[in-house]
Design an enzyme around this catalytic site. Structure first.
Site, short mmCIF file in Angstrom:
data_model
loop_
_atom_site.label_atom_id
_atom_site.label_comp_id
_atom_site.label_asym_id
_atom_site.label_seq_id
_atom_site.Cartn_x
_atom_site.Cartn_y
_atom_site.Cartn_z
N HIS A 123 0.81 -1.22 0.00
CA HIS A 123 0.00 0.00 0.00
C HIS A 123 0.84 1.27 0.00
CE1 HIS A 123 0.82 0.91 4.27
NE2 HIS A 123 0.81 -0.40 4.43
N ASP A 124 0.34 2.28 -0.70
CA ASP A 124 0.88 3.65 -0.69
C ASP A 124 2.29 3.77 -1.26
OD1 ASP A 124 -1.34 5.11 0.78
OD2 ASP A 124 -0.88 3.56 2.24
N GLY A 141 5.06 -1.14 2.53
CA GLY A 141 4.18 0.01 2.39
C GLY A 141 4.88 1.36 2.46
#
Length: 264
Positions: A123-124, A141
């Protein structure tokens, strides 16, 4: 206009936005919030879930899963995105997750990347252009990966790490600190072993620019003086060299962060 080809065993939500010339093979699943641009190809057994946008000419091999919820306990089902650029190839078993609401709310992958079997983007993350992840490489992440970075098999990057452009990460290397642009790192924990000379030559860096880059590297990571003194000296000596100044700018931006260094 080229017609789409959707296998009879594929499940494609009617709300999904599908471009032209798209190929969706056997046993694929495409969710209602997916966007597949022109000529995207899902070979077979691939899943596109969540809010996921896939750019033109990307290829998903069997077992690729994009857009499922991020592996973060704070995620509560918010609308967050996974956005892929053009001409990316994802081999068997690749996984990528969308962002989280408490960070960027999106994961972004550039153009012309190659993700080998079993590699993962969390994520991100922000991934540049022409990045290569060999088999089993893992990016945790909120990490930022520059253009032309190559990761060896089973290498791993911890969360919130920055890797500069044209860096090379050796196989089975654990990266727990920022990697300078053009650097080559290896080991567990990672340490600098020099510059990514082979990669830079392959990409056509002029000989004089590479010579200056190597001289600046030796100055920056010499034993004499403090690191800040060497950084200042390199900045003055090579102020007109964009590659050296890119490294110096990267290091200064990491002033409050750990930096991968050569072994003592």
């Amino acid at each position: 206009m080229t017609a789409n080809t959707i296998h009879e065993t594929a499940i494609v939500a009617p709300e999904a936005k599908i471009g032209t010339g798209v190929e969706i093979g056997p046993f694929c699943v495409v969710g209602p919030n997916a966007i597949l641009h022109d000529r995207v190809r899902l070979v077979s057994h691939a899943t596109v879930a969540g809010f996921t946008e896939i750019g033109e000419d990307c290829v998903l091999y069997p077992g690729v899963h994009l857009g499922h919820p991020p592996q973060d306990f704070k995620f509560q089902g918010e609308e967050t995105w996974l956005i892929l650029g053009q001409r990316n190839i994802m081999r068997e078993g690749v996984t990528m997750h969308p962002g989280t609401a408490f960070d960027k709310a999106r994961t972004v992958v550039g153009n012309d990347c190659y993700f080998m079997a079993g590699s993962h983007i969390a994520h991100d993350c922000i991934i540049g252009d022409r990045v290569v992840l060999a088999n089993g490489a893992q990016i945790a992440g909120s990490s930022s990966i520059g253009d032309h970075v190559i990761f060896g098999g089973l290498s791993g990057v911890v969360q919130k790490t920055r890797v500069g452009r044209h860096a090379f990460i050796g196989a089975m290397t654990k990266v727990a600190a920022d990697v300078i642009p053009y650097g080559s790192v290896n080991g567990n924990d990672a340490h600098l072993v020099g510059l990514n000379v082979v990669g830079l030559k392959r990409r056509g860096m002029p000989r004089d620019a590479l010579r200056d880059l190597r001289a600046a590297y030796r100055l920056l990571f010499a034993e004499e003086g403090t690191f800040q003194e060497r950084l200042s000296d390199a900045s003055e000596l090579y102020s007109d060299n964009e590659h050296v100044m890119e490294i110096i700018g990267f290091i200064r931006a990491s002033s409050n962060r750990a930096l991968v260094m050569p072994n003592a």
